[in-house]
Design a protein around this motif. Structure first.
Motif, short mmCIF file in Angstrom:
data_model
loop_
_atom_site.label_atom_id
_atom_site.label_comp_id
_atom_site.label_asym_id
_atom_site.label_seq_id
_atom_site.Cartn_x
_atom_site.Cartn_y
_atom_site.Cartn_z
N GLY A 8 0.82 -1.20 0.00
CA GLY A 8 0.00 0.00 0.00
C GLY A 8 0.85 1.25 0.00
N LEU A 9 0.25 2.31 -0.45
CA LEU A 9 0.86 3.63 -0.44
C LEU A 9 -0.16 4.60 0.12
CD1 LEU A 9 2.95 5.82 -1.34
CD2 LEU A 9 1.72 5.89 -3.51
N GLY A 10 0.23 5.33 1.12
CA GLY A 10 -0.64 6.35 1.68
C GLY A 10 -0.04 7.72 1.44
N VAL A 11 -0.85 8.65 0.98
CA VAL A 11 -0.39 10.01 0.74
C VAL A 11 -1.26 10.94 1.56
CG1 VAL A 11 -0.06 11.81 -0.99
CG2 VAL A 11 0.36 9.42 -1.60
N ALA A 12 -0.63 11.77 2.38
CA ALA A 12 -1.39 12.69 3.23
C ALA A 12 -0.74 14.06 3.23
CB ALA A 12 -1.46 12.16 4.65
N LEU A 13 -1.56 15.09 3.36
CA LEU A 13 -1.07 16.46 3.42
C LEU A 13 -0.55 16.82 4.81
CD1 LEU A 13 -3.84 18.28 1.38
CD2 LEU A 13 -1.49 17.90 0.69
N ASP A 14 -1.02 16.15 5.81
CA ASP A 14 -0.70 16.48 7.19
C ASP A 14 0.37 15.54 7.72
OD1 ASP A 14 -0.69 16.77 9.99
OD2 ASP A 14 -2.81 17.25 10.05
N ALA A 15 1.52 16.08 8.11
CA ALA A 15 2.63 15.27 8.61
C ALA A 15 2.24 14.48 9.86
CB ALA A 15 3.84 16.15 8.90
N THR A 16 1.35 15.01 10.68
CA THR A 16 0.90 14.31 11.88
C THR A 16 0.16 13.04 11.51
OG1 THR A 16 0.69 16.44 12.99
CG2 THR A 16 -0.42 14.57 14.01
N VAL A 17 -0.66 13.11 10.47
CA VAL A 17 -1.40 11.93 10.00
C VAL A 17 -0.43 10.88 9.48
CG1 VAL A 17 -3.05 11.12 8.27
CG2 VAL A 17 -3.48 13.24 9.49
N PHE A 51 -1.77 1.03 -9.63
CA PHE A 51 -2.52 0.70 -8.42
C PHE A 51 -3.78 -0.08 -8.78
CE2 PHE A 51 -0.02 4.39 -7.38
CZ PHE A 51 0.49 4.08 -6.13
N ASP A 52 -4.10 -1.07 -7.96
CA ASP A 52 -5.33 -1.82 -8.15
C ASP A 52 -6.51 -1.17 -7.43
OD1 ASP A 52 -4.15 -3.93 -9.66
OD2 ASP A 52 -3.32 -4.73 -7.79
N LEU A 53 -6.21 -0.43 -6.38
CA LEU A 53 -7.26 0.19 -5.58
C LEU A 53 -6.77 1.53 -5.05
CD1 LEU A 53 -10.06 -0.12 -4.13
CD2 LEU A 53 -8.81 -1.18 -2.24
N VAL A 54 -7.60 2.54 -5.19
CA VAL A 54 -7.34 3.86 -4.62
C VAL A 54 -8.49 4.17 -3.68
CG1 VAL A 54 -7.16 6.32 -5.10
CG2 VAL A 54 -6.03 4.69 -6.61
N LEU A 55 -8.18 4.63 -2.47
CA LEU A 55 -9.19 4.95 -1.48
C LEU A 55 -9.24 6.45 -1.23
CD1 LEU A 55 -8.21 2.28 1.20
CD2 LEU A 55 -9.97 2.06 -0.54
N LEU A 56 -10.42 6.99 -1.22
CA LEU A 56 -10.67 8.36 -0.73
C LEU A 56 -11.71 8.19 0.36
CD1 LEU A 56 -11.02 10.67 -3.88
CD2 LEU A 56 -9.16 10.61 -2.22
N PHE A 57 -11.28 8.27 1.60
CA PHE A 57 -12.18 8.01 2.72
C PHE A 57 -12.39 9.29 3.51
CE2 PHE A 57 -13.33 6.55 6.96
CZ PHE A 57 -14.34 5.65 6.63
N GLN A 58 -13.59 9.84 3.42
CA GLN A 58 -13.98 11.03 4.16
C GLN A 58 -13.00 12.19 3.94
OE1 GLN A 58 -17.09 10.94 4.92
NE2 GLN A 58 -17.05 11.10 7.13
#
Length: 150
Positions: A8-17, A51-58
């Motif tokens: 998996g790969l997670g991309v976030a704008l917030d360093a805390t996340v 990627f086989d799956l991309v998630l946008l959750f809330q």
């Protein structure tokens, strides 16, 4: 859980996340199988069709309304043939929660209103997704999941 090929790969704008995600993955013994980056999904360099799956959750409402079509096109381009986007969100509706959050996000700089189901469905198809399946997650609420296939 999953087979050895699951990554998996997670991309976030917030360093805390990002830090929290890394800690949770390490605690679960999955840190080697996931790459979590502090980046903007709109601009981070990622290989096309990988990627086989991309998630946008809330989080779709954290993108301005006029940015969403471009975001969806970009995400479609990241999906391998047969891949899918899973988007979960509260949508505009008549419930107190929907009205409250819609007002909140409209008043927050850089954000946009809660999506409208019909408009998002059209944007998904315009972005190249061929099939969409909608699931209402909470009865009598405008909280839905949509699976959009490439």
């Amino acid at each position: 859980a999953g087979g050895p090929e699951l990554t998996g790969l997670g991309v976030a704008l917030d360093a805390t996340v990002v830090d929290l995600a890394r800690q949770r993955l390490a605690t679960a013994g999955l840190a080697e199988r996931f790459d979590v980056r502090h980046a903007d999904v709109r601009t981070v360099q990622l290989p096309a069709a990988s990627f086989d799956l991309v998630l946008l959750f809330q989080n779709v409402y954290y993108f301005a309304e006029d940015e969403r079509p471009g975001l969806l096109r970009r995400l479609h381009g990241l999906l391998a043939p047969g891949g899918a986007l899973l988007l979960v969100s509260l949508f505009q509706g008549r419930s107190l929660a929907a009205v409250h959050y819609d007002l909140l996000f409209r008043a927050t700089a850089g954000c946009g209103p809660l999506p409208r189901r019909r408009q998002l469905d059209r944007q998904l198809h315009d972005a190249g997704f061929t099939t969409t399946q909608w699931v209402q997650l909470i009865p009598l609420e405008s909280f839905h999941a949509v699976v959009a296939e490439s």
